[in-house]
Design a protein around this motif. Structure first.
Motif, short mmCIF file in Angstrom:
data_model
loop_
_atom_site.label_atom_id
_atom_site.label_comp_id
_atom_site.label_asym_id
_atom_site.label_seq_id
_atom_site.Cartn_x
_atom_site.Cartn_y
_atom_site.Cartn_z
N GLU A 84 0.73 -1.11 -0.03
CA GLU A 84 0.05 -0.15 -0.04
C GLU A 84 0.90 1.25 0.07
O GLU A 84 2.01 1.37 0.73
N GLY A 85 0.36 2.19 -0.54
CA GLY A 85 1.12 3.38 -0.40
C GLY A 85 1.94 3.87 -1.67
O GLY A 85 1.94 3.32 -2.89
N VAL A 86 2.79 4.66 -1.51
CA VAL A 86 3.80 5.08 -2.56
C VAL A 86 5.25 4.44 -2.48
O VAL A 86 5.87 4.33 -1.25
N SER A 87 5.87 4.00 -3.41
CA SER A 87 7.00 3.14 -3.38
C SER A 87 8.02 4.34 -3.08
O SER A 87 8.12 5.56 -3.49
N PRO A 88 9.22 3.65 -2.31
CA PRO A 88 10.31 4.87 -2.09
C PRO A 88 10.92 5.49 -3.30
O PRO A 88 11.32 6.64 -3.16
N SER A 89 10.97 4.78 -4.36
CA SER A 89 11.86 5.13 -5.58
C SER A 89 10.79 6.26 -5.99
O SER A 89 11.37 7.18 -6.66
N ASN A 90 9.29 6.12 -5.94
CA ASN A 90 8.55 7.16 -6.63
C ASN A 90 8.44 8.54 -5.57
O ASN A 90 8.99 9.63 -5.84
N ARG A 91 8.40 8.37 -4.39
CA ARG A 91 8.50 9.40 -3.30
C ARG A 91 9.73 10.32 -3.36
O ARG A 91 9.70 11.50 -3.30
N SER A 92 10.97 9.66 -3.54
CA SER A 92 12.07 10.39 -3.38
C SER A 92 12.01 11.30 -4.28
O SER A 92 12.54 12.63 -3.97
N TRP A 93 11.80 11.22 -5.44
CA TRP A 93 11.87 12.28 -6.59
C TRP A 93 10.56 13.11 -6.93
O TRP A 93 10.46 14.18 -7.22
N VAL A 94 9.30 12.46 -6.74
CA VAL A 94 8.22 13.10 -6.91
C VAL A 94 7.98 14.33 -5.85
O VAL A 94 7.33 15.34 -6.52
N GLU A 95 8.21 13.83 -4.62
CA GLU A 95 7.93 15.03 -3.68
C GLU A 95 8.93 16.05 -3.76
O GLU A 95 8.46 17.34 -3.56
N SER A 96 10.14 15.93 -4.27
CA SER A 96 10.94 16.87 -4.64
C SER A 96 10.67 17.94 -5.62
O SER A 96 10.44 19.03 -5.77
#
Length: 321
Positions: free
Chosen positions: A206-218
């Motif tokens: 569930e949720g957002v993968s670490p690989s997506n979170r790291s650059w999408v949030e930035s």
């Protein structure tokens, strides 16, 4: 003939009949004796032979009375068939990772021959595409289909793929971008002509993968700090805090991200706090936020929230509250 002797003989006769599996207990024997005794006392005539006949009949009747229902129940149980229970999420487990070396090259896969997959099995998240390299052994047609099944019965058709030649020790291979819509344990089948060639089990998180979170949030943070159309009234100096909670990534070049956002102006102290949706595209040689939406104020808040956020995103948003 004494009672014990003819009871023993009748027991032997019963053992050769339908009562052979019945245990003739002392209590049953006593019951027969009592019934015969009462019957004999009420009769004024008869012989020992006739008494034995009475005893035999009483014994068989008693056995039938006490055992027949049990035998019927056993026969009924033996003829009725219950299909094996469907595998549930408790019994489904992700396929373990296996590392092998072939022709001097080391590789890691999940599954078992004839169907295996090379992928990062620890980084599979709902609604977010991930690259899978399929390895197939044996005779395989030029095209195969992939179907995904969740333990609760949900099914997804993941498309048709053309198979290629050898890779490592596999006779055939093909690449794919797999998107599984919801969390849980899934089994992915490779099928051809209606026949299942094999499959693998994976866990979708569930949720957002670490690989997506790291650059999408930035990427979203920089965009909100610089956006000059809808957020111009906040001034150029903005402090942005966001929490990314859901991402739809149907392909490598497109994403739609959902986050709770707080923006505070460093110039006038004004601010905005709202859930927002962001469209992200791969343009040229880089990813860019091309647009964003947030719910309207007042009595149109709920209707606009439902229009902007898909059902799964709304569910996650409610859970956060």
């Amino acid at each position: 003939m004494d009672e014990n002797k003819w009871l023993s003989q009748l027991r032997e006769r019963a053992d050769q009949s339908m009562f052979k599996d019945v245990h003739f207990t002392p209590g049953m024997q006593q019951g027969v004796r009592e019934k015969v005794s009462k019957r004999a006392s009420s009769e004024r005539y008869g012989t020992a032979k006739y008494a034995v006949g009475i005893c035999g009949m009483a014994l068989l009747v008693l056995l039938m009375w006490q055992v027949w229902p049990q035998k019927i129940g056993l026969e009924h149980a033996s003829t009725s068939s219950t299909p094996p229970p469907l595998r549930t999420v408790e019994t489904w487990e992700p396929s373990p990772a296996v590392t092998e070396t072939y022709d001097g090259m080391t590789y890691t896969y999940i599954g078992e021959r004839p169907v295996r997959v090379i992928t990062d099995e620890t980084n599979i998240y709902e609604a977010q595409q991930q690259k899978w390299m399929w390895l197939l052994n044996g005779e395989v047609p030029a095209e195969v289909e992939i179907f995904a099944y969740r333990s609760d019965g949900k099914q997804v058709n993941l498309g048709t793929y053309a198979t290629g030649g050898e890779l490592y020790d596999a006779d055939h291979h093909f690449p794919s971008g797999i998107v599984l819509p919801e969390p849980g344990i899934w089994k992915l089948h490779v099928q051809a002509g209606g026949s299942v060639l094999g499959g693998v089990f994976v866990e979708v998180k569930e949720g957002v993968s670490p690989s997506n979170r790291s650059w999408v949030e930035s990427l979203i943070t920089r965009y909100l700090q610089q956006e000059q159309e809808q957020l111009k009234w906040l001034g150029a100096d903005r402090e942005v805090t966001l929490d990314l909670f859901y991402v739809e990534a149907p392909s490598a070049d497109r994403r739609r991200a959902y986050a709770e956002v707080l923006i505070v102006s460093g110039e006038n102290g004004a601010g905005v706090s709202a859930p927002m949706a962001f469209d992200i595209l791969y343009v040229g040689n880089d990813y860019r936020v091309t647009d964003f939406e947030m719910p309207e104020d007042g009595n149109r808040y709920m209707s606009s929230l439902e229009r902007i956020f898909p059902e799964r995103a709304r569910e996650l948003l409610r859970n956060r509250e």
